[in-house]
Design an enzyme around this catalytic site. Structure first.
Site, PDB file in Angstrom:
ATOM      1  N   GLY A   1       0.795  -1.218   0.000  1.00 12.39           N
ATOM      2  CA  GLY A   1       0.000   0.000   0.000  1.00 12.39           C
ATOM      3  C   GLY A   1       0.826   1.267   0.000  1.00 12.39           C
ATOM      4  O   GLY A   1       0.416   2.292  -0.531  1.00 12.39           O
TER       5      GLY A   1
ATOM      6  N   LYS B   1      13.381  -1.190   0.224  1.00 14.69           N
ATOM      7  CA  LYS B   1      11.987  -0.744   0.180  1.00 14.69           C
ATOM      8  C   LYS B   1      11.973   0.761  -0.036  1.00 14.69           C
ATOM      9  O   LYS B   1      12.593   1.516   0.709  1.00 14.69           O
ATOM     10  CB  LYS B   1      11.268  -1.084   1.492  1.00 14.69           C
ATOM     11  CG  LYS B   1      11.035  -2.561   1.710  1.00 14.69           C
ATOM     12  CD  LYS B   1      10.242  -2.794   2.985  1.00 14.69           C
ATOM     13  CE  LYS B   1       9.952  -4.278   3.196  1.00 14.69           C
ATOM     14  NZ  LYS B   1       9.167  -4.514   4.426  1.00 14.69           N
TER      15      LYS B   1
ATOM     16  N   ASP C   1       0.570  -8.559  11.948  1.00 18.10           N
ATOM     17  CA  ASP C   1       0.216  -9.134  10.641  1.00 18.10           C
ATOM     18  C   ASP C   1       0.878 -10.496  10.447  1.00 18.10           C
ATOM     19  O   ASP C   1       1.458 -10.770   9.390  1.00 18.10           O
ATOM     20  CB  ASP C   1       0.610  -8.182   9.521  1.00 18.10           C
ATOM     21  CG  ASP C   1      -0.172  -8.449   8.228  1.00 18.10           C
ATOM     22  OD1 ASP C   1      -1.202  -9.162   8.303  1.00 18.10           O
ATOM     23  OD2 ASP C   1       0.245  -7.966   7.171  1.00 18.10           O
TER      24      ASP C   1
END
Length: 357
Positions: A45, A66, A164
């Site tokens: 996202g 990232k 998560d």
């Protein structure tokens, strides 16, 4: 080619054209005069993940970069994305060099863009493992818990809630088969992944986690350590059945998934698993250590420091066959190997009368 495949190709092409790393991907141009960008690994996202090679370190090891690329336009959402991206870096730094958590290598801003560089773990997810090899049995799932529960206990002791845990965020390292826990919350902050047997759908929200794996208190934006226990229990059910949580029927009275008839396991293990996935916090395990104790592993718990500083008594009655039955995590085995090496070095030095130059 279906629409889903076409969307992936379009996203891949867009990433290559509109990001700095994408533009030099596959070329000989070094990012920050250090990193060869090899290919795109994926997009969440708020970020894009690239596989890179470190051109400076000996052996040119692979790493993961990232890049923060939030698909948002308003300043408030962008600021929140930056804060959570930075939080992921701080969390990885705080957790240090644990063998089952990707190590943070660097975190920096370059030309107004934020980047996070971390260790690359060569392996495959447990979700992929189940799809390829089929469901796991009770012994295999217990072995998985023996390895991951100490990791969960470690991050909770560092006051971190993962939020998560799911098969997609658990990697089996190809080199030594250890389980590595990945994705500490920042990059996929914006998404709820609808985890099923086929394509993952997503819903835009402020919730961090995965629908079906997250318990009610996490959906209410109030996660606790026991929230990770719930997600781990749901993960075990997936490993045993190959079915995601949204594929089960739910008990309308309790809100719990009806999984018992789908699995053939011992009553003792079913009781532990049932307590891990209790919707009510009052009925659920509070800590990873509580789960280990109920599974009968409490007396085998240890930490790296004790392995480095303690040894078995010389007249210990524990024989080799009993030692082989005691579970030790990869980190503890590494510590024991270090201790043995130091012992051999000390013995060698004491048996040779070296005179300092």
């Amino acid at each position: 080619m279906n629409r889903f495949s076409q969307n992936i190709i379009n996203l891949h092409d867009y990433t290559l054209r509109h990001t700095q790393l994408g533009q030099i991907c596959g070329s000989q141009v070094l990012f920050r005069e250090r990193y060869h960008i090899l290919r795109i690994l994926g997009r969440g996202g708020f970020g894009i993940t690239f596989l890179a090679k470190d051109a400076i370190l000996p052996g040119n090891p692979l790493c993961v970069i990232k890049q923060l690329c939030p698909r948002v336009s308003n300043p408030k959402s962008l600021r929140k994305a930056c804060q959570r991206f930075e939080k992921e870096a701080k969390t990885l730094a705080q957790l240090g060099s644990h063998s089952q958590i990707p190590m943070l290598i660097d975190y920096f801003e370059c030309n107004g863009e934020f980047y996070l560089v971390q260790e690359y773990v060569h392996g495959h997810t447990l979700a992929r493992e189940v799809r390829r090899n089929g469901n796991k049995n009770e012994t295999e799932v217990k072995s998985f818990l023996q390895e991951i529960l100490p990791v969960l206990n470690y991050i909770h002791q560092n006051r971190v809630i993962h939020r998560d845990i799911k098969p997609q965020n658990l990697l089996r390292c190809q080199n030594d088969q250890r389980i590595v826990l990945i994705d500490f919350g920042a990059v996929k902050e914006k998404l709820i992944d609808t985890y099923g047997n086929s394509v993952n759908k997503s819903v835009s929200t402020n919730f961090i986690g995965t629908n079906g794996f997250a318990p009610p208190e996490q959906l209410s934006l109030r996660p606790v350590y026991a929230s990770d226990i719930y997600a781990l229990g749901i993960t075990c059910i997936y490993l045993l059945t190959g079915k995601g949580p949204l594929d089960f029927e739910y008990d309308l009275g309790t809100g719990e998934i009806c999984w018992q008839k789908e699995i053939s396991i011992s009553d003792d293990f079913a009781q532990v698993l049932g307590k891990m996935v209790k919707v009510s916090l009052a009925g659920r395990f509070k800590t990873a250590k509580d789960v280990m104790i109920d599974l009968g592993w409490g007396r085998y718990s240890a930490n790296l420091n004790s392995c480095l500083t303690q040894q078995l008594p010389k007249n210990s009655s524990v024989n080799s066959s009993e030692e082989s039955q005691i579970y030790t995590s990869p980190a503890i085995r590494a510590a024991m190997a270090i201790r043995k090496l130091k012992s051999r070095q000390n013995s060698f030095n004491s048996s040779h009368d070296f005179t300092p130059l």
